[in-house]
Design a protein around this motif. Structure first.
Motif, PDB file in Angstrom:
ATOM      1  N   CYS A   1       0.866  -1.686  -0.072  1.00 22.79           N
ATOM      2  CA  CYS A   1      -0.154  -0.273   0.309  1.00 22.79           C
ATOM      3  C   CYS A   1       0.366   1.659   0.317  1.00 22.79           C
ATOM      4  O   CYS A   1       1.773   1.776   0.750  1.00 22.79           O
TER       5      CYS A   1
ATOM      6  N   HIS B   1       0.053   4.345   0.774  1.00 24.76           N
ATOM      7  CA  HIS B   1      -0.265   5.287   1.798  1.00 24.76           C
ATOM      8  C   HIS B   1       0.551   5.192   2.955  1.00 24.76           C
ATOM      9  O   HIS B   1       0.787   4.091   3.703  1.00 24.76           O
ATOM     10  N   ASP B   2       0.956   6.300   3.944  1.00 24.34           N
ATOM     11  CA  ASP B   2       1.487   6.030   5.446  1.00 24.34           C
ATOM     12  C   ASP B   2       1.205   5.201   6.082  1.00 24.34           C
ATOM     13  O   ASP B   2       1.659   4.837   6.938  1.00 24.34           O
ATOM     14  N   ASP B   3       0.249   5.716   6.353  1.00 23.31           N
ATOM     15  CA  ASP B   3      -1.111   5.338   7.404  1.00 23.31           C
ATOM     16  C   ASP B   3      -2.635   4.021   6.662  1.00 23.31           C
ATOM     17  O   ASP B   3      -3.231   5.184   5.811  1.00 23.31           O
TER      18      ASP B   3
ATOM     19  N   LEU C   1      -5.197   3.082   7.499  1.00 23.74           N
ATOM     20  CA  LEU C   1      -6.806   3.249   7.418  1.00 23.74           C
ATOM     21  C   LEU C   1      -6.790   4.265   6.400  1.00 23.74           C
ATOM     22  O   LEU C   1      -7.968   4.887   7.045  1.00 23.74           O
ATOM     23  N   GLU C   2      -5.951   5.371   6.158  1.00 22.09           N
ATOM     24  CA  GLU C   2      -5.999   6.215   4.742  1.00 22.09           C
ATOM     25  C   GLU C   2      -6.551   4.934   3.621  1.00 22.09           C
ATOM     26  O   GLU C   2      -7.019   6.554   2.657  1.00 22.09           O
ATOM     27  N   CYS C   3      -6.424   4.597   3.407  1.00 16.72           N
ATOM     28  CA  CYS C   3      -6.118   3.276   2.387  1.00 16.72           C
ATOM     29  C   CYS C   3      -8.090   2.843   1.810  1.00 16.72           C
ATOM     30  O   CYS C   3      -8.412   2.293   3.228  1.00 16.72           O
ATOM     31  N   SER C   4      -8.685   3.629   0.957  1.00 21.16           N
ATOM     32  CA  SER C   4     -10.146   2.992   0.525  1.00 21.16           C
ATOM     33  C   SER C   4     -10.182   1.686   0.182  1.00 21.16           C
ATOM     34  O   SER C   4     -10.983   0.884   0.478  1.00 21.16           O
TER      35      SER C   4
ATOM     36  N   THR D   1      -9.865   0.116   4.270  1.00 18.17           N
ATOM     37  CA  THR D   1     -11.299   0.467   4.710  1.00 18.17           C
ATOM     38  C   THR D   1     -12.388  -0.640   4.115  1.00 18.17           C
ATOM     39  O   THR D   1     -12.864  -0.470   4.315  1.00 18.17           O
TER      40      THR D   1
END
Length: 145
Positions: free
Chosen positions: A111, A113-115, A117-120, A123
């Motif tokens: 992924c 994204h660094d976080d 939890l911000e990845c669609s 989630t």
């Protein structure tokens, strides 16, 4: 009566703690040994029996299943084969689940994204999982767009 082993000698030869040997005896995995002055005395064949318990445990059998295996080994029967087949089916299912989990984790590591939890995708996968999809189905739903 021949060579007899104390519980300490059996433990030393097999690498199994004396407490575990007593527990296995209590469960019926090991036959009740002879007693000499109140101390357990095992026949040399007990070493092989402990080895069987260890091997079956290490390939995934529970102690209850080991007991069933030992009981199913009669001269006239091959009930142990059914136990082996059930365990093989169970292992195949666990391997398949592990492969799906591995794929999901590998995708998570890829992924951008660094976080996470911000990845669609992440989630969306969680939402699909919470809606009743299996991990594999949730993964397919997220990656089918």
């Amino acid at each position: 009566m021949g060579e007899q082993l104390t519980i300490g000698e059996l433990a030393s030869r097999t690498g199994v703690a004396t407490s575990a040997l007593r527990y296995w005896e209590e469960l019926g995995l090991l036959p009740a040994p002879a007693r000499v002055s109140g101390q357990r005395r095992y026949p040399p064949a007990a070493v092989g029996l402990v080895g069987i318990v260890l091997l079956l445990r290490d390939v995934g059998f529970t102690l209850r299943e080991v007991k069933a295996f030992l009981a199913a080994r009669t001269p006239a029967g091959d009930g142990w084969r059914e136990l082996y087949q059930r365990k093989l089916t169970e292992l195949d299912q666990r391997i398949a689940q592990a492969q799906v989990a591995r794929t999901a984790i590998a995708h998570g590591l890829a992924c951008p994204h660094d976080d996470i939890l911000e990845c669609s995708n992440f989630t969306g996968g969680v939402a699909a999982f919470l809606a009743g999809s299996s991990l594999e189905e949730a993964h397919e739903q997220v990656h089918s767009h």
